[in-house]
Design a protein around this motif. Structure first.
Motif, short mmCIF file in Angstrom:
data_model
loop_
_atom_site.label_atom_id
_atom_site.label_comp_id
_atom_site.label_asym_id
_atom_site.label_seq_id
_atom_site.Cartn_x
_atom_site.Cartn_y
_atom_site.Cartn_z
N ASN A 146 5.33 6.62 12.96
CA ASN A 146 4.86 5.32 13.40
C ASN A 146 5.64 4.38 14.42
O ASN A 146 5.18 3.63 15.02
CB ASN A 146 4.52 4.48 12.17
CG ASN A 146 3.50 5.21 11.38
OD1 ASN A 146 2.55 5.59 11.83
ND2 ASN A 146 3.52 4.88 9.90
N ILE B 243 -0.09 5.18 0.99
CA ILE B 243 0.42 6.56 0.80
C ILE B 243 0.86 6.66 -0.32
O ILE B 243 0.81 7.50 -1.08
CB ILE B 243 1.23 6.73 1.97
CG1 ILE B 243 0.28 7.00 3.34
CG2 ILE B 243 1.88 8.13 1.93
CD1 ILE B 243 0.95 6.52 4.62
N HIS B 244 1.83 5.63 -0.63
CA HIS B 244 2.86 5.69 -1.82
C HIS B 244 2.23 5.51 -3.05
O HIS B 244 2.40 5.95 -4.23
CB HIS B 244 4.05 4.78 -1.48
CG HIS B 244 4.81 4.89 -0.38
ND1 HIS B 244 5.80 6.12 -0.47
CD2 HIS B 244 5.07 4.63 0.93
CE1 HIS B 244 6.42 6.32 0.78
NE2 HIS B 244 5.96 5.39 1.33
N SER C 259 1.93 -0.44 7.35
CA SER C 259 2.16 -0.45 5.88
C SER C 259 1.92 1.10 5.37
O SER C 259 0.90 1.45 5.78
CB SER C 259 1.26 -1.35 5.09
OG SER C 259 1.61 -1.18 3.78
N GLN C 260 2.68 1.61 4.68
CA GLN C 260 2.71 2.71 3.95
C GLN C 260 2.17 2.76 2.43
O GLN C 260 2.15 3.59 1.85
CB GLN C 260 4.01 3.54 4.01
CG GLN C 260 4.57 3.86 5.27
CD GLN C 260 5.78 4.50 5.38
OE1 GLN C 260 6.14 4.97 4.23
NE2 GLN C 260 6.52 4.51 6.20
N ASP D 253 9.02 0.57 2.68
CA ASP D 253 7.77 1.25 2.92
C ASP D 253 7.06 0.54 4.08
O ASP D 253 5.76 0.83 4.06
CB ASP D 253 7.08 1.63 1.81
CG ASP D 253 6.64 0.16 0.81
OD1 ASP D 253 7.22 -0.67 1.33
OD2 ASP D 253 5.84 0.25 -0.02
N GLU D 254 7.56 -0.43 4.80
CA GLU D 254 6.84 -0.79 5.86
C GLU D 254 7.57 -0.86 7.28
O GLU D 254 8.77 -0.75 7.33
CB GLU D 254 6.71 -2.57 5.85
CG GLU D 254 6.54 -3.00 4.42
CD GLU D 254 5.00 -2.84 4.12
OE1 GLU D 254 4.24 -2.54 4.76
OE2 GLU D 254 4.92 -3.67 3.10
N ALA E 20 8.66 8.18 2.81
CA ALA E 20 8.64 6.79 3.85
C ALA E 20 9.29 7.38 5.06
O ALA E 20 8.80 6.96 6.15
CB ALA E 20 9.66 6.00 2.96
N HIS F 111 6.83 8.93 7.69
CA HIS F 111 5.99 7.93 8.01
C HIS F 111 6.47 7.14 9.15
O HIS F 111 5.82 6.64 10.15
CB HIS F 111 5.22 7.48 7.10
CG HIS F 111 4.02 8.22 6.43
ND1 HIS F 111 4.08 9.26 5.58
CD2 HIS F 111 2.93 8.41 7.03
CE1 HIS F 111 3.29 9.73 5.39
NE2 HIS F 111 2.32 9.49 6.17
N HIS F 112 7.88 6.38 8.86
CA HIS F 112 8.67 5.89 9.69
C HIS F 112 8.73 6.52 11.02
O HIS F 112 8.63 5.84 12.09
CB HIS F 112 9.98 5.31 9.18
CG HIS F 112 9.93 4.29 8.22
ND1 HIS F 112 9.34 3.10 8.35
CD2 HIS F 112 10.57 4.10 6.81
CE1 HIS F 112 9.55 2.37 6.94
NE2 HIS F 112 10.27 3.09 6.39
#
Ligand code: KG4
Ligand code: ZN
Length: 339
Positions: free
Chosen positions: A60, A41-42, A37-38, A17-18, A53, A56-57
């Motif tokens: 970003n 969100i999680h 960092s997510q 999640d990063e 995840a 969002h990756h």
């Protein structure tokens, strides 16, 4: 032609999640280390949602690459190698990092190097301690992994023990959830436990068979749940600080004892600790005390280099590249890549 003094790796980490990107020189010097960092969100879901995840990756990653290059004051032309986490991890999340790394490698003509995530965690210590060299014993404690491994050289690691069920970070996160702490629970439990008495509520230490380097962390989670429910049924109060401290003491005593046993049995002088749980403040004190008593040199990265980051992948990619590893564009994400 003037010989190039430094090998600069642009490294991408997206296994969980990063979304993390770093620039690292010669495997040892961090030029930049950016993380999107997510976690917030999680947190809404109480854990990592793989599809969320990946999305969002994807949103970003290009921005984080740009930020990392800007912070280092470099352009893509000045990069020598593109490093990326190949696995283990969430396959959809890994794929975003790998596709991005491949695209940059293809366009720039730079070599692509896939890295094992755990090799990255171990390598965080090369960034923290410029003179540290293998061989050494390693204790890797993260959200997805718990290993004792003998690191023979930069690219040769023998796993001596692993978890038979939950990873230690998973146990931290589940127990934290039982205690009503937000995701990811490890750092919150760490803080809560600091205010508790580790002897007030005792949980079973699980050593498994004599001499085994394996771990088991799922029983203690049930132990904590039973204790909490039992107290509630009896109408008794729960001191969350004491429960947190008792849980932590029980798991950490086992990991420290097994790591020291491995150092002794393999006649090693050094113990290297890595992974998100290595950020834990109680673990750091227990390791220091135990290693000082036994005359063992111990190494542990700063907390920000313990949890997932791109710099650790940059260091591992450098050493893999030095050993001749170059991947082609068929390289794929491997969710359960063995160490
Ligand atoms: O290495 P990492 O960032 O990701 C994986 O590779 O899994 O580790 C994340 C894990 C989470 O379970 C998190 O709760 C735990 O590391 N963690 C901690 C602390 N900081 C992070 N656990 C205990 N104490 C901490 N201070
Ligand atoms: Zn990790």
């Amino acid at each position: 032609m003037k010989e190039k003094k430094e090998i600069i790796v642009l490294a991408i980490e997206s296994s969980c999640d990063e979304t993390a990107v770093a620039l690292v020189a010669n495997g040892r010097k961090i030029l930049s280390n950016r993380i999107a960092s997510q976690i917030p969100i999680h947190r809404l879901y109480g854990g990592v949602v793989p599809e969320v995840a990946s999305r969002h990756h994807l949103e970003n990653i290009n921005l984080v690459v740009e930020e990392a290059l800007d912070e280092a004051g470099l352009t893509m032309e000045q990069v020598d190698v593109i490093g990326v986490t190949q696995g283990p991890g969430l396959v959809g999340a890994l794929l975003i990092g790998i596709a991005t790394a491949k695209a940059f490698a293809l366009v720039s003509g730079k070599p692509l190097v896939g890295v094992h995530h755990i090799q990255g965690h171990i390598s965080a210590n090369y960034l923290e301690y410029p003179r540290l060299k293998p061989p050494f014993m390693a204790l890797i404690l993260s959200g997805g992994h718990s290993h004792i491994a003998y690191v023979k050289s930069y690219n040769e690691t023998e796993v001596l023990g692993t978890t038979r069920d939950d990873a230690i970070g998973e146990a931290y996160d589940k127990v934290a959830r039982i205690l009503g702490l937000p995701y990811p629970g490890g750092p919150h439990l760490d803080q809560l436990a600091a205010k508790g008495n580790p002897k007030a509520v005792e949980f079973k230490r699980v050593y498994l068979e004599k001499g085994s380097y394996d771990f088991s962390f799922s029983g203690i989670k049930t132990g904590v749940l039973n204790y909490v429910n039992g107290q509630k049924q009896k109408g008794l109060d729960i001191c969350r600080e004491d429960v947190a401290a008792g849980f932590q003491q029980a798991v950490l005593e086992v990991v420290v004892a097994k790591a020291l046993q491995a150092v002794g049995e393999y006649n090693q002088e050094k113990l290297v600790v890595a992974g998100g749980v290595a950020a834990n403040s109680r673990l750091r004190v227990m390791l220091k005390d135990a290693c000082e008593k036994e005359g063992i040199q111990w190494y542990i990265p700063s907390p920000s280099l313990c949890t997932d980051n791109g710099a650790m992948i940059g260091s591992a990619a450098y050493y893999a590249y030095q050993a001749g590893r170059v991947d082609d564009l068929t390289m794929d994400a491997i969710a359960n890549l063995p160490l």
